[in-house]
Design an enzyme around this catalytic site. Sequence first.
Site, PDB file in Angstrom:
ATOM      1  N   LYS A  98     -14.441  19.803  43.037  1.00 28.65           N
ATOM      2  CA  LYS A  98     -15.357  20.664  42.275  1.00 28.65           C
ATOM      3  C   LYS A  98     -16.037  19.825  41.201  1.00 28.65           C
ATOM      4  CE  LYS A  98     -14.538  25.435  41.148  1.00 28.65           C
ATOM      5  NZ  LYS A  98     -13.571  26.378  40.554  1.00 28.65           N
ATOM      6  N   ILE A  99     -17.360  19.843  41.246  1.00 25.27           N
ATOM      7  CA  ILE A  99     -18.147  19.052  40.286  1.00 25.27           C
ATOM      8  C   ILE A  99     -19.096  20.000  39.549  1.00 25.27           C
ATOM      9  CG2 ILE A  99     -19.917  17.234  40.066  1.00 25.27           C
ATOM     10  CD1 ILE A  99     -17.409  15.972  41.043  1.00 25.27           C
TER      11      ILE A  99
END
Length: 272
Positions: A98-99
């Site tokens: 997750k960015i």
Amino acid sequence: MKLFLDTAHLHEIREAADTGLLDGVTTNPSLMKQAVEQLHDEEGEDIDLEEYIERIVKAANGKPVSLEVTGHTYDDMVEEGRRLFDRFNKINDNVFVKIPVNPSFGGEERTLEGVKAINELTSEGIPVNATLIFTPEQALMASKAGATYVSPFAGRINDLVRAKAGMDWDKGDYFPAKGMEEVDDNGVKSGIDLIRECAEIKDSHGFDAEVLAASIRNKRMLREAALVGADIVTAPPEMVKQSLRHEKTVEGMESFTEDTVEEYAEITGGDQ
Ligand code: E4P
């Protein structure tokens, strides 16, 4: 529509895995903190977080598990993304990194570093869930950068719109999908409106990422996210349970139980 569980509590993931409803899991640093603290406070258990994440990844039965980076720069996010993927993906081949779509905060301008990190990690074969999406254009750009999932935060948009309107509310309160007259966030009227606009742009421009509706706070939001075309909804376990409850279902259970005659119970093998 796929249903993900928004939790880092292992027992909740295991419980959902047994139902056939679980299509994936999303976590974030706040959910990890909650899980660690709850185990410490309620069970008196100090967990080895690395081993705990291993168990989460295994419990998801091969379904995608999103693990979030904590860095704020391109270099840090890419390095952490590689590290999380190298460490945990070998267990079940199901890790997504997750960015944040834009990691700027505290006056530090890093506006392009999220999409650049998404682009780098995906080019290395590491699947990315682009998070903290609050506009349809952020979703479009994260998808162009290569994200597999884009996560619009519906509940937090509702928080913002209600705050602008000077309202008081509780986290789980329903907010109308059509929003309110005169109050919006640059044209976005509600969290569900945000999901709808992301889904519409995806359909009209054929962007590749799946729209993963996040920050779901009640069962009606879950339904409405499905109605407006979310590919995936990630919901806290309680929202999944809420979605299965109805007073008339309970009433029906009571009357069917009451009406069951012994002969019929003998046929079904029931104990009435
Ligand atoms: C999803 O992955 C998000 O981290 C999460 O849904 C946020 O929910 P909240 O706004 O209720 O904290």
